[in-house]
Design an enzyme around this catalytic site. Structure first.
Site, PDB file in Angstrom:
ATOM      1  N   GLU A 231      56.827  38.357  48.720  1.00 22.54           N
ATOM      2  CA  GLU A 231      55.853  37.634  47.914  1.00 22.54           C
ATOM      3  C   GLU A 231      54.574  38.445  47.785  1.00 22.54           C
ATOM      4  OE1 GLU A 231      55.694  33.853  49.989  1.00 22.54           O
ATOM      5  OE2 GLU A 231      54.023  34.529  51.210  1.00 22.54           O
ATOM      6  N   HIS A 273      51.120  30.403  51.498  1.00 25.26           N
ATOM      7  CA  HIS A 273      51.085  31.084  52.795  1.00 25.26           C
ATOM      8  C   HIS A 273      49.778  31.819  53.032  1.00 25.26           C
ATOM      9  CE1 HIS A 273      55.727  31.249  52.578  1.00 25.26           C
ATOM     10  NE2 HIS A 273      55.302  30.182  53.226  1.00 25.26           N
ATOM     11  N   GLU A 294      62.134  51.190  41.214  1.00 22.93           N
ATOM     12  CA  GLU A 294      62.123  52.645  41.100  1.00 22.93           C
ATOM     13  C   GLU A 294      62.890  53.312  42.248  1.00 22.93           C
ATOM     14  OE1 GLU A 294      58.131  54.457  40.563  1.00 22.93           O
ATOM     15  OE2 GLU A 294      59.145  56.037  41.713  1.00 22.93           O
ATOM     16  N   ALA A 295      62.872  52.656  43.410  1.00 25.89           N
ATOM     17  CA  ALA A 295      63.553  53.234  44.583  1.00 25.89           C
ATOM     18  C   ALA A 295      65.058  52.972  44.570  1.00 25.89           C
ATOM     19  CB  ALA A 295      62.939  52.668  45.858  1.00 25.89           C
ATOM     20  N   VAL A 299      66.389  44.997  41.364  1.00 25.15           N
ATOM     21  CA  VAL A 299      65.303  44.043  41.127  1.00 25.15           C
ATOM     22  C   VAL A 299      65.532  43.384  39.763  1.00 25.15           C
ATOM     23  CG1 VAL A 299      62.803  43.758  40.909  1.00 25.15           C
ATOM     24  CG2 VAL A 299      63.728  45.488  42.484  1.00 25.15           C
ATOM     25  N   PRO A 300      65.693  42.069  39.716  1.00 33.91           N
ATOM     26  CA  PRO A 300      65.921  41.414  38.414  1.00 33.91           C
ATOM     27  C   PRO A 300      64.653  41.470  37.561  1.00 33.91           C
ATOM     28  CG  PRO A 300      65.670  39.770  40.136  1.00 33.91           C
ATOM     29  CD  PRO A 300      65.624  41.115  40.815  1.00 33.91           C
TER      30      PRO A 300
END
Ligand code: ACO
Ligand code: LMR
Length: 605
Positions: A231, A273, A294-295, A299-300
């Site tokens: 997050e 949080h 990038e790594a 990731v959607p």
């Protein structure tokens, strides 16, 4: 084992008597058919309960309750998880004490609002000692089919729906507990569920971070791919990126950082949080998502696309043969209505084909060919243990020794008078038994208590006698109406002889004999009597058998020692009652000339 957070043998000590959370753990245990309950003990500092009852499927089980973590850990050394459910005021102390005690592998802290300074000290110390802290401010973790912390996963219905009742192949790490449950459900629908999952907690300073869990999952053969739900705020995701880039993590990762909405606010907004607030560009959800993509992390494009990506990665791994089909296990049902039991029995069971004494069928102890005696039966039914021969024989020696001491003693006399009044065996027996007390036959517990107290407090025999005199209490176990130094009690001689020959140690008896020297110096009949000798030798026996002092004190407090006299003398009382019945003696009336009448006429007031 080190690669797995929990296994089916993992047991926890639950700090705080949080009954509903513990019940949820035990319901889970039942559904996954664990052999041992996942909660070994409860710590409740202000409780006077010795155990708490919980449902286990349709039945009930007892979970022991202790007043301190130290006591609980000493009694359950294998329980290496501490579920710290203390409030935010106490959670720090409870964690630090557990680290002092040692032997905990994982400590989960649920409290929200622990001061950040304390959280850092606590986390630092645990990390140094190789202890995994989960939390603070978390619902915990789960290894489906093995162990579940408290409320994670929600109700049992939800757990089964989210396939958290059996291992899948995903390793899941989130911050939030709510989103953990949501994700579990998504993973169950789009893949085959999870192998291990952790909600690390929402505080800024949590004890273990994403990378700690992902590195472990990389080594855990049950985990085939991982999902990370980060997050906004913090830079922990960058450590994961590093690990992927350096090849430390090779298993596929799917990740998403929530909080992309934050960019639409003009100033740094903190979400639910404490840690969810971006202090720099790098900490925004957007930046982290882009860096992860990038790594080479999956990731959607949005949270809405996450299920699709999960499904794609899962199907690919399945195609490649990394993940195989799971055979769904049968799920035992938890009855809707469960009735708590009113009575508990821990000594015998008559439900099977043959009744048992502490787990031993009666036939295995009853007949002479078993080699077992009444002493063995007592060790089973009174102490739920198999005592060694010397102790069993001592118990029997005691019973035989106190079986009777003639018709003139208080109890036998009363039983005889009652039988002669036409009462039944049981009524006459009870009358005799009711006579047993601090002066007659019932001084055994008192003797054990006071002699043990004096000895343990290093009182010299002289000091002990003076102490009791000052208290105004006759020393229980000292004195006899007819026995004395010149007329020794042969029963006492016999017990002492047995102990000298068979007991590994008789330190309390040795002390009592020194006390006897003091009292008999005052008066000839102030000998260590039969009650005293039994009480003191029983303490020596239990110490030699390895009982803890607390257990011995409990035996004394509950009247266990007097019970030996009660049981033994019952034999004699019944003998006297049957004697009366046989003789058909008439009702007894005490002679006038044996009573001193001193009756004055009552004055009017
Ligand atoms: N500790 C210290 N002093 C004692 C004790 C004792 N246990 N018993 C008696 N005395 C002292 C009394 O204070 C009294 O002292 P004094 O002469 O300076 O006033 C003196 O001894 C005589 O006291 P009595 O009560 O007359 O003693 P008696 O011999 O009648 O009592 C009895 C015998 C009842 C057993 C008594 O010694 C006693 O109460 N003992 C403790 C309880 C006990 O052990 N009972 C079990 C006996 S064995 C059995 O029942 C199987
Ligand atoms: C007993 O065993 O009953 C006693 O020692 C008491 C007594 O007075 O003999």
């Amino acid at each position: 084992m080190e690669n797995r957070l929990f296994t089916k043998d993992t047991q926890a000590i639950f700090w705080n008597n949080n009954k509903s959370a513990i019940q949820r753990m035990l319901d889970y245990d039942y559904v996954i058919q664990r052999e041992k309950p996942s909660v070994a003990a409860i710590v409740a500092p202000t409780s006077s309960n010795k155990f708490e009852k919980f449902f286990y499927g349709p039945d009930e089980i007892m979970v022991p309750v202790y007043r301190s973590t130290k006591e609980a850990k000493a009694a359950h050394p294998n329980a290496d998880v501490l579920l710290n459910f203390a409030s935010f005021r106490t959670a720090y102390d409870v964690t630090m004490e557990a680290l002092d005690i040692g032997g905990f592998r994982v400590i989960m802290i649920t409290a929200e609002g622990i001061p950040e300074r304390l959280a850092r000290i606590m986390n630092h110390r645990a990390r140094k000692e190789g202890v995994t802290i989960i939390g603070p401010a978390t619902v915990g973790a789960i290894s489906p089919g093995a162990f579940k912390v408290a409320n994670i996963g929600g109700t049992i219905e939800n757990i089964v729906k989210s396939k958290l009742h059996r291992p899948g192949s995903c390793g899941l790490v989130t911050r939030s507990g709510g989103l953990f449950n949501e994700l579990s459900n998504i993973i169950a629908l789009n893949a085959d569920g999870i192998a291990e999952g952790v909600a690390i907690g929402g505080d800024r300073y949590v004890g273990s971070v994403f990378i700690d869990h992902l590195l472990r999952m990389e080594q855990n053969p049950d985990v085939k791919y991982m999902i990370l739900l980060g997050e906004v705020g913090g830079i922990e995701e960058y450590k994961v990126i590093e690990a992927v880039k350096s090849g430390k993590i090779k298993k596929p990762i799917i990740a998403w950082c929530i909080g992309t909405i934050a960019k639409h606010f003009s100033s740094g907004v903190q979400f639910g949080h404490a840690g969810a607030s971006a202090n720099a560009e790098r900490e925004t959800a957007e930046a982290k998502n882009a860096a992860m993509r990038e790594a080479g992390i999956h990731v959607p494009t949005s949270f809405n696309d996450l299920p699709k990506v999960i499904n794609e990665v899962y199907n690919k791994l399945k195609k490649e043969g990394v993940i195989s089909e799971i055979e769904e296990p049968a799920v035992p049902e938890i009855p809707k209505y469960r009735r708590p039991k009113n009575f508990i029995c821990t000594i015998s069971d008559d439900r099977g084909e043959e009744a048992t004494y502490a787990g031993f069928p009666i036939s295995s102890v009853a007949t002479p060919d078993t080699g077992k005696t009444i002493g063995d039966v007592i060790s089973l039914l009174w102490f739920k243990k198999v005592y060694p021969r010397w102790a069993v024989d001592f118990i029997e020696t005691v019973l035989k020794t106190v079986a009777d001491h003639g018709p003139a003693v208080s109890g036998a006399h009363n039983a005889k008078v009652t039988a002669r009044a036409g009462k039944s065996v049981v009524e006459s027996l009870v009358t005799g038994l009711l006579t047993i007390g601090p002066r007659f036959g019932g001084a055994i517990d008192g003797a054990a208590y006071y002699f043990k107290y004096a000895y343990d407090n290093n009182m010299s025999p002289k000091e002990f006698v003076a102490y009791m005199k000052k208290q105004g209490i006759p020393i229980p176990g000292i004195g006899h109406r007819i026995k004395s130094v010149r007329n020794p009690d042969k029963r006492v001689e016999g017990l002492k002889k047995y102990a000298a020959e068979f007991f590994p140690s008789t330190s309390l008896l040795d002390y009592a004999l020194e006390v006897e020297k003091e009292t008999t110096a005052k008066k000839d009949n102030l000998i260590l009597n039969v009650d005293g000798t039994i009480g003191i030798l029983m303490v020596d026996m239990w110490r030699a058998l390895g009982y803890r002092e607390k257990e011995i004190d409990e035996f004394i407090k509950s009247g266990t020692l007097n019970a030996f006299f009660i049981l033994g003398r019952t034999i004699g009382f019944i003998g006297h009652i049957l004697d009366e019945k046989r003789l058909a003696m008439p009702m007894y009336r005490h002679p006038w000339d044996d009573i001193l009448y001193d009756v004055q006429k009552a004055e009017e007031i």
